[in-house]
Design an enzyme around this catalytic site. Structure first.
Site, short mmCIF file in Angstrom:
data_model
loop_
_atom_site.label_atom_id
_atom_site.label_comp_id
_atom_site.label_asym_id
_atom_site.label_seq_id
_atom_site.Cartn_x
_atom_site.Cartn_y
_atom_site.Cartn_z
N THR A 49 0.86 -1.18 0.00
CA THR A 49 0.00 0.00 0.00
C THR A 49 0.89 1.23 0.00
OG1 THR A 49 -0.14 0.42 2.40
CG2 THR A 49 -1.54 -1.34 1.49
N CYS A 50 0.28 2.42 0.04
CA CYS A 50 1.08 3.64 0.08
C CYS A 50 1.82 3.78 1.40
CB CYS A 50 0.19 4.86 -0.15
SG CYS A 50 -1.16 5.04 1.04
N ASN A 51 1.37 3.04 2.42
CA ASN A 51 1.97 3.18 3.75
C ASN A 51 2.73 1.95 4.23
OD1 ASN A 51 1.18 5.83 4.36
ND2 ASN A 51 -0.87 5.15 4.88
N ARG A 52 2.72 0.86 3.45
CA ARG A 52 3.41 -0.34 3.91
C ARG A 52 3.68 -1.31 2.76
NH1 ARG A 52 1.54 -2.08 8.36
NH2 ARG A 52 0.05 -0.38 8.66
N GLN A 116 -9.73 0.80 4.75
CA GLN A 116 -9.16 0.53 3.43
C GLN A 116 -8.18 -0.63 3.48
OE1 GLN A 116 -7.08 3.85 1.71
NE2 GLN A 116 -7.04 2.96 -0.33
N GLY A 196 -3.10 12.32 2.60
CA GLY A 196 -3.50 10.93 2.77
C GLY A 196 -4.84 10.81 3.47
N MET A 198 -5.63 10.67 6.73
CA MET A 198 -5.84 11.63 7.81
C MET A 198 -6.03 13.04 7.26
SD MET A 198 -6.18 11.94 11.09
CE MET A 198 -5.25 11.05 12.33
#
Length: 468
Positions: A49-52, A116, A196, A198
């Site tokens: 994902t964009c974060n992991r 998500q 993002g 948040m």
């Protein structure tokens, strides 16, 4: 066989590292095939994902599998193993399972409780299933993780946790900005740093709070512009998207700044804030009823997005996550988080119990097969010694012998399954194999589908490198 996790996320790595390690849906099957080419890995699933970026692999040897994962990701990203492990976390066996459940529950997300990630885990599993890289272990693990996530969202208020933090922070900002001598709104112009999940929550909440002008600042201008366009269309206010070069100028005209990026380290420096203050003073902005208004910065990043020294500048007030602790709404969000963690812990215990019991099943099956073979051999011997034995008598003798064997085996086989769910429960299965001289591998041959054996391995270990 045990589960190995190798991952990097917004908690452990800067954006640049995440971008280099990111894997597209198109490239995912290729990388998974490369992982399966290692003799140490029998199943693999890749979540990106964009974060992991996280790889879950079923392995029969820890170190060879870890080396294989490092080699595949190194070739993909162009990074050395040392560069990657500086920002990576590695978890093994029970700790890997617990991490996946925590991620599925939304507890490890940049925005706590976001849903998500559930869809992203589901897509990763479906890709692995389609490409035949998920066997029994990953199938059960992924299905259980998805159930954990659904249960957390249906039984707790975890979905509200991120939004609650934003609303509480903005309430605190309004308190700081409040002017008892004026009826004018205290928040009309706002800056949101981060585009993002948040950032989306923050912009929507600011619009509901009555903000009429907004600037979204992001490393990627296209993402900032996209969020700005959505908020403008949905709330009918003026919103623009800019890059970090325009941050000081945007802050100079703002009443409140909300930072909520997944960056590791400060993205708003003392220099940025000082430059904004100078511009405010020069333009005469940031004043109401002849008095200067403070610049309020709500730092909602974890880790913090704003250099702590910025809060010591005159006219600057920083509201951060630590400062919000104790607020009733924040406490409610924390209570939801605690409830979600309790569900994860209970589901983890159930999963591990099931897995430990499943591990002993092949041994029990092998034992029963051994007993059946002995019964069959003795019945054949009886027929040889008593050739005139009538068929009905033979059948009755056979049933009697089998009943005796079943009754003798019932208690120990039931008990060994119960004991298998306890710590070090695998020792009981080992004792059965030793006592009844079961051949090594016989248990797996009885019940394992194809090349996939039951999940077993050394006791739980956690190996962390740079995980924060």
């Amino acid at each position: 066989m045990s589960v190995l996790l190798f991952g990097v996320s917004h908690r452990s790595a800067p954006v640049e590292v995440l971008e280099r390690l990111a894997v597209s849906d198109h490239d995912r099957p290729k990388l998974v095939d490369e992982l399966l080419s290692s003799r140490a890995i029998s199943e693999a699933m890749l979540v990106s994902t964009c974060n992991r970026v996280e790889i879950y692999a079923v392995v029969d040897a820890f170190h060879p599998a870890l080396e294989a994962v490092g080699a595949v990701l190194g070739d993909h990203s162009g990074m050395t193993v040392n560069d990657m492990t500086r920002h990576a976390y590695v978890r093994y066996s029970e700790a890997a399972v617990e991490h996946l459940f925590t991620v599925a529950a939304g507890l490890d997300s940049l925005v706590v409780g976001e849903q998500q990630i559930l869809g992203q885990i589901r897509n990763a599993y479906l890709s692995a299933d389609t490409n035949a890289s998920a066997g029994r272990v990953l199938h059960e693990l992924a299905q259980q993780a998805l159930r954990v996530g659904k249960r957390v969202h249906s039984e707790t208020g975890i979905d509200r946790a991120g939004a609650s933090v934003v609303s509480v922070a903005l309430h605190r900002a309004k308190t700081v900005l409040a002017d008892p001598t004026s009826d004018e709104p205290v928040m009309r112009r706002a800056v949101v740093v981060g585009a993002g999940a948040m950032g989306g929550l923050a912009t929507a909440q600011l619009a509901r709070e009555g903000v009429t002008e907004m600037v979204v600042v992001n490393r990627t201008v296209e993402n900032a512009a996209h969020l700005a366009e959505n908020i403008s269309a949905n709330h009918g206010i003026k919103v623009t998207g800019v890059g970090f070069d325009d941050l000081p100028a945007a802050m100079a005209a703002a009443d409140v700044v909300v930072t909520c990026t997944g960056a590791v380290g400060a993205v708003v420096s003392v220099g940025d804030v000082h430059e904004a203050l100078a511009a405010r003073a020069g333009a005469g902005t940031g004043r109401t009823q002849g008095r200067p208004m403070p610049l309020v910065i709500c730092d909602l990043g974890l880790p913090r997005n704003v250099d702590p020294a910025a809060g010591r500048l005159p006219g600057v007030h920083v509201v951060d996550i630590e400062g919000l602790r104790g607020d009733s709404a924040t406490q409610a969000a924390e209570n939801d988080t605690l409830a979600a963690r309790s569900i994860v812990a209970a589901e983890l215990a159930d999963y591990l119990t099931h897995q430990r019991q499943a591990e002993v099943t092949p041994t029990v099956a092998a034992l029963r097969q051994r007993a059946a073979d002995v019964v069959e051999a003795e019945i054949l011997r009886l027929e040889t010694r008593l050739p005139d034995l009538e068929g009905t008598q033979r059948d009755e003798i056979t049933k009697t012998v089998r009943r005796v064997v079943d009754k003798l085996l019932h208690a120990p086989t039931v008990r060994v399954k119960q004991l298998a769910s306890t710590p070090a429960g695998d020792h009981y299965a080992e004792a059965l194999r030793e006592l009844f001289e079961l051949k090594p591998g016989a248990a797996e041959a009885v019940s394992a589908p194809d090349h996939l054996g039951p999940q077993s391995g050394p006791t739980d270990r956690v190996v962390e490198q740079g995980d924060r």
